[in-house]
Design an enzyme around this catalytic site. Structure first.
Site, short mmCIF file in Angstrom:
data_model
loop_
_atom_site.label_atom_id
_atom_site.label_comp_id
_atom_site.label_asym_id
_atom_site.label_seq_id
_atom_site.Cartn_x
_atom_site.Cartn_y
_atom_site.Cartn_z
N GLU A 66 2.65 3.51 -7.17
CA GLU A 66 2.75 2.90 -8.46
C GLU A 66 3.93 3.58 -9.18
O GLU A 66 4.60 3.01 -10.05
CB GLU A 66 1.49 3.15 -9.41
CG GLU A 66 0.46 2.18 -8.85
CD GLU A 66 -0.39 2.89 -7.70
OE1 GLU A 66 -1.23 2.26 -7.22
OE2 GLU A 66 0.00 4.19 -7.22
N PRO A 277 0.77 11.31 9.23
CA PRO A 277 -0.48 11.08 8.61
C PRO A 277 -0.12 10.86 6.98
O PRO A 277 0.87 11.32 6.28
CB PRO A 277 -1.16 12.29 8.65
CG PRO A 277 -0.13 13.38 9.11
CD PRO A 277 0.82 12.60 9.78
N ARG A 278 -1.05 10.06 6.41
CA ARG A 278 -0.79 9.50 4.89
C ARG A 278 -0.90 10.99 4.32
O ARG A 278 -0.17 11.31 2.89
CB ARG A 278 -2.08 8.86 4.32
CG ARG A 278 -2.01 8.53 3.03
CD ARG A 278 -0.70 7.90 2.63
NE ARG A 278 -0.93 7.67 0.97
CZ ARG A 278 -0.05 7.35 0.44
NH1 ARG A 278 1.16 6.98 0.90
NH2 ARG A 278 -0.25 6.88 -1.15
N GLY A 342 8.08 13.05 1.66
CA GLY A 342 9.35 12.42 1.29
C GLY A 342 10.07 11.77 2.50
O GLY A 342 11.38 11.39 2.23
N GLU A 343 9.79 12.04 3.69
CA GLU A 343 10.64 11.60 4.89
C GLU A 343 10.25 10.23 5.74
O GLU A 343 10.51 10.03 6.59
CB GLU A 343 10.74 12.70 5.82
CG GLU A 343 11.57 14.12 5.40
CD GLU A 343 12.04 14.70 6.55
OE1 GLU A 343 13.25 15.45 6.42
OE2 GLU A 343 11.02 15.21 7.36
N ASN A 367 1.78 0.66 2.99
CA ASN A 367 3.14 -0.24 2.77
C ASN A 367 3.56 -0.67 4.00
O ASN A 367 4.37 0.22 4.55
CB ASN A 367 3.93 0.40 1.76
CG ASN A 367 4.98 -0.66 1.15
OD1 ASN A 367 5.24 -1.58 1.71
ND2 ASN A 367 5.81 -0.18 -0.04
N ILE A 369 5.76 -3.31 3.89
CA ILE A 369 7.33 -3.60 3.84
C ILE A 369 8.29 -2.69 4.11
O ILE A 369 9.38 -3.20 4.67
CB ILE A 369 7.41 -3.84 2.26
CG1 ILE A 369 6.53 -4.94 1.57
CG2 ILE A 369 8.90 -4.31 1.85
CD1 ILE A 369 6.56 -5.00 0.23
N GLU A 370 8.12 -1.56 3.89
CA GLU A 370 8.95 -0.49 4.34
C GLU A 370 9.35 -0.43 6.05
O GLU A 370 10.64 -0.58 6.25
CB GLU A 370 8.59 1.03 3.84
CG GLU A 370 8.08 1.11 2.38
CD GLU A 370 7.70 2.51 2.20
OE1 GLU A 370 7.87 2.76 0.76
OE2 GLU A 370 7.06 2.91 2.80
#
Length: 460
Positions: A66, A277-278, A342-343, A367, A369-370
């Site tokens: 978000e 991993p998330r 962030g990578e 996601n 889309i990425e």
């Protein structure tokens, strides 16, 4: 009376969940120093900046996904409302880290206040927003009611109602309806979301179907791709190898991918596995899964100097951990564990095949889309509720593959590993499908700016 019971239940629930919040703070850190934000109390320098803003546009985004949406909205509104200043609020420490990259020097970043009347009143009085924008499925009744009572226009952007939430929204129409009808405008991702919001009590004339912001939020990261690409090449997962990546994986999915990799690598020696991993704090458990399968593991954090235990011992290796080989040979075929923040887009840009996590062993999905944007052949599991409109568009464009179970996932990955032409064609369709669907944010920002200007003029 309904609000008395809501506030009572909220207070009891928050007290009951306090130990969990404290444990999360200990594990992740990040917002302990600004914990008073939750009660609408801000450091003096922050309070002073809020007073100087004299009416900012307040945007709330719960976490990382978000926050990216909020960042796109802010950028688009800056172009249309050059004098606007923004207060961006988030709920999570991970959301805060990403939000820090998006706010400008004249903006203010805060943690969202608890949805309890005294906390909300203090926050609204400190911010004095000229408009309040919520993202996706964020419905905080006390914040909404307080802003509405003060004549502050309210907007819900990129709005969605998940399959799991829809029955509850409909059953509790008597409660959600009055809150939803306070919004000046609601921008829904799909016709299904609009129908569900109206069924929950939203005023039909205020709900417009705009499409998903997520297509606009996704952007490639060339510098991250370069850095990650060099790292992968050092660990025998660069050019000449077929890289299978598990992106934003959840517990259970790593083990599935490790098993698939072990079996396929016997007949496909160029195959390499990367797991991201998330939650990076799960990296130790993922490493244990890798080593349990008899495979070597290299961790990105221990070269980048980030992540759990990074930099705590000489050479950036966690105390007590064995040093990792810098240039392992092909025979070792190590699994790369991407445990930095962030990578992920850098990893996606270097992958040939991507499985998107939280879609096989958990519900909702991350996601997709990425990786499509990066031209990777993308697969997801059966559980993609959080991306229903996006999945509809991408499936119609044959831009990804959805599988019903782990057995089908292995079959499809094996086919893509062995058929480079089909793999590349799938990646090209994915990238093209994403590019064709961009532009939603600009159209939505036009409508928001028009309504914000109108409300400002009416207030004069």
């Amino acid at each position: 009376m309904r609000w008395f019971f809501y506030n009572l239940l909220f207070a009891l629930a928050y007290v009951a969940m306090a130990p969990q919040f404290l444990l999360r703070m200990k594990r992740r850190g990040g917002y302990r120093n600004r914990f008073a934000d939750r009660f609408g109390r801000y450091p003096e320098e922050v309070a002073a900046r809020l007073r100087q803003m004299n009416g900012a546009v307040w945007i709330h985004a719960v976490s990382v996904g978000e926050v990216y949406v909020a960042g796109q909205v802010m950028r688009a509104l800056r172009e249309r409302l050059p004098s606007a200043r923004f207060v961006l609020s988030t709920t999570s420490s991970t959301g805060w880290k990403e939000a820090e990259k998006l706010v400008g020097p004249e903006d203010v970043l805060i943690f969202n206040p608890l949805d309890f009347p005294p906390c909300v009143r203090r926050a609204v009085e400190a911010i004095r927003p000229q408009a309040f924008i919520l993202t996706e499925s964020e419905i905080w009744p006390n914040v909404i009611r307080t802003c509405h009572g003060r004549g502050i226009p309210l907007f819900l952007v990129n709005a969605r109602v998940s399959d799991r939430s829809a029955p509850g929204y409909r059953r509790l129409r008597f409660w959600f309806g009055p809150v939803l009808r306070m919004f000046t405008a609601i921008q829904a991702q799909s016709e299904t979301d609009k129908a569900r919001l109206v069924a929950a009590g939203a005023e039909p004339r205020t709900v417009e179907v705009t499409g998903s912001f997520k297509f606009d939020v996704a952007n490639r990261a060339p510098e991250k791709e370069r850095v990650v690409g060099e790292y992968l090449a050092r660990h025998d997962a660069g050019p000449g190898r077929t890289v299978l990546l598990g992106g934003s994986t959840w517990p259970g999915e790593d083990a599935v991918l490790i098993g698939i990799f072990k079996r396929l690598s016997e007949r496909c020696p160029n195959l390499r596995l990367v797991l991201v991993p998330r939650h990076f704090e799960k990296a130790d458990a993922v490493q244990a899964e890798i080593e349990k399968a008899g495979l070597a593991c290299v961790r990105r954090s221990r070269e980048a100097g980030e992540g759990p235990g990074a930099g705590r011992a000489a050479g950036g290796v966690a105390a007590g951990a064995s040093p990792e080989p810098r240039r392992p040979g092909p025979a070792r075929c190590p699994v790369v564990l991407g445990d930095t923040t962030g990578e992920l887009m850098g990893f996606y840009g270097n992958a040939d095949i991507v499985f998107v996590g939280k879609s096989l062993c958990e519900h909702g999905a991350q996601n997709m889309i990425e990786p499509c944007l990066c031209g990777a052949a993308t697969l997801v599991g059966p559980y993609t509720e959080n991306f229903r409109p996006v999945m509809s568009d991408l499936l119609d464009a044959r831009a990804l593959i959805q599988v019903p179970d782990a057995e089908s996932l292995e079959r499809e990955i094996g086919r893509l590993v062995e058929d480079a032409a089909d793999r590349e064609a799938l990646g090209e369709r994915g990238a093209r499908a994403v590019f064709c669907r961009k532009g939603v944010v600009g159209r939505c920002a036009d409508a928001l700016a028009q309504k914000i200007r109108a409300s400002a003029g009416a207030a004069v």
